[in-house]
Enzyme design. Structure first.
Site, PDB file in Angstrom:
ATOM      1  N   GLU A 144      75.769  82.340  23.492  1.00  0.00           N
ATOM      2  CA  GLU A 144      77.207  82.386  23.229  1.00  0.00           C
ATOM      3  C   GLU A 144      77.899  83.456  24.090  1.00  0.00           C
ATOM      4  O   GLU A 144      78.659  84.290  23.583  1.00  0.00           O
ATOM      5  CB  GLU A 144      77.469  82.626  21.739  1.00  0.00           C
ATOM      6  N   GLU A 178      72.637  75.349  17.271  1.00  0.00           N
ATOM      7  CA  GLU A 178      72.610  76.017  15.970  1.00  0.00           C
ATOM      8  C   GLU A 178      73.556  75.287  15.026  1.00  0.00           C
ATOM      9  O   GLU A 178      74.703  75.002  15.375  1.00  0.00           O
ATOM     10  CB  GLU A 178      73.057  77.486  16.076  1.00  0.00           C
TER      11      GLU A 178
END
Length: 481
Positions: free
Chosen positions: A119, A265
């Protein structure tokens, strides 16, 4: 014939017990914990539950050693703090040699992906990795190609879902576009992934849509009956589908509408917020997994989706800057025991996973508030101290220990510190406010845990954890070295 029939029936029973995992389902194995299970114990737990894909956040040597010969498909990772180093092609080649090529042999580790960063375009990073991510990605994939591994191992970048959005004037999936401030970098990344037949990886968290947003429709975070949102004739009844298809539209806008997508995720926490509990986690997974099991997909991608659940185990040393729930994403507790029923086959059965076996625990000792303590003026400061050094997120609003009285709060904080410190007697003093007991002091749904014996292989050792929190404590206290 009767013997053959018995054999067939027995085989069916065994297969039924083991279960068949949802196609393409994997889990994230994070290790930010003060006390880690031995990696070999975790690998066996994965195998016991027929989980055959695992996503890591590094390429720790001990973890990789435990995965060797397991047959599990593995996504190794390069942390964000190494992205700058990977902008050097020589360093990228060296990383591939040490962490991928090294394990590429019969009986080695079945590495299928390299996650470059995690991220890295989060807005909270203030652009720190925006200009490092693509060069690092390109160098790693090119190094894999040069090593002859490019066809079997692909580099990708796990991205948060905040890299794309729909305009406020038209907040529907079909209007999805990449963020204006990173459209150049995202186009570079997507073009490169396309040229190398690699997928884009996205992390989607319906829970975060609810967190701190009382206006968000609760049912829309799940899969069982929300009022649909219409987008040009397509009804969206949950935020997962809407979010995923917003990415599909964003990819289409830059010429890659058919690019493979991995959900890196997705999950639901069980502590640290009024919506974070085992019941909500069960509801979420009991909606998600049957959909994945039938390869239902989303309206714009009505087929198989490769998904990694987040996460495998609770991690008590993670930062709680995103929220108190951050340490409680595991489908297993910190000790490898299941939290709630979850059917990874997607058949919707109410059954528990197989927990970690032969886990060694510390003795049955707890640290509790001393009822004979006289000077209570120091109680608040000592509770703060204990919680700085341990995990007190269960005491927060909406959490499992939120209903304790003042003495109960003190006992919980003192015990968590005591367990983190491996039940050292000196860790249960707190200026005379605490005492050790062998009686379980858990109250109702509030569990006062006994910590496990830390794995000697733990790379995030208790001593390193103590150093970090000690620095934090000094800073919070305004003290100087």
């Amino acid at each position: 014939m009767s013997n053959l029939l018995a054999l067939v029936v027995g085989f069916v029973i065994v297969i039924g017990h083991l279960g068949i995992l949802v196609n393409g389902l994997g889990v994230n194995w994070g290790t930010m914990a003060t006390h880690k299970l031995p990696p070999k114990t975790v690998v066996q737990m994965l195998k016991d539950n027929n989980i055959n894909k695992v996503k890591l956040f590094d390429a720790d040597e001990t973890t990789m050693g435990a995965l060797a010969g397991s047959g599990l498909e593995v996504m190794v990772a390069i942390p964000n703090d190494q992205l700058k180093v990977m902008t050097s092609y020589d360093r990228a080649k060296d990383w591939v040699r040490k962490n991928v090529t090294r394990y590429n042999f019969d009986g080695g580790v079945n590495i299928t992906f390299v996650a470059v960063g995690n991220e890295p375009f989060l807005k909270s990073y203030n652009g720190s990795f925006i200009n490092l991510t693509f060069p690092a990605l390109a160098n790693i994939q090119n190094a894999l190609n040069e090593a002859g591994l490019g066809n079997s191992v692909k580099a990708t970048v796990p991205l948060n879902a905040d890299v794309y959005d729909s305009p406020a004037s038209n907040p529907v999936p079909s209007a999805g576009r990449f963020r204006p401030d990173i459209i150049g970098q995202m186009t570079q990344i997507v073009d490169f992934l396309g040229k190398n037949n690699a997928p884009i990886t996205i992390n989607i968290y319906p829970f975060l849509s609810l967190y701190g947003n009382d206006d968000f429709p609760l049912n829309y975070a799940f899969f069982d009956g929300a009022e649909p949102i219409n987008d040009n004739g397509i009804d969206y009844t949950n935020v997962f589908d809407a979010n995923f298809d917003t990415l599909v539209s964003s990819l289409k806008a830059v010429g890659h509408g058919d690019m493979p997508i991995i959900v890196g995720e997705v999950g639901w926490p069980t502590e640290g917020d009024k919506h974070a509990n085992a019941g909500s986690a069960y509801r979420f997974y009991n909606g998600l997994l049957p959909r994945l099991g039938t390869n239902k997909g989303t309206p714009l991608r009505p087929t198989y989706i490769e998904v990694y659940l987040f996460g495998l185990l609770d991690e008590d040393a993670k930062s709680i800057a995103p929220g108190p729930f951050e340490r409680h994403w595991g489908i297993f507790k910190f000790d490898g025991q299941p939290k709630f029923p979850i059917d990874l086959s997607g058949q919707g059965q109410s059954k528990f996973l197989i927990g970690a076996q032969n886990v060694p625990y510390l003795p049955n000792k707890w640290c509790t508030f001393n009822p004979e303590a006289k000077d209570l003026t120091k109680l608040a400061a000592n509770i703060d101290y204990a919680c700085t050094f341990s995990d007190c997120t269960a005491l927060g609003y909406g959490s499992s220990c939120n209903t304790l009285d003042a003495n109960g709060n003190a006992s919980y904080a003192f015990n968590m510190f005591f367990q983190v410190k491996n039940q050292d007697e000196s860790a249960c003093y707190f200026q005379g406010l605490a005492t050790i007991t062998t009686q379980n002091i858990s109250q109702g749904q509030c569990n006062f845990p006994i910590q496990i014996v830390a794995s000697s292989a733990s790379s995030f050792s208790c001593s390193s954890y103590s150093l970090v929190v000690l620095i934090v404590w000094f800073l919070l206290s305004g003290m100087m070295f």
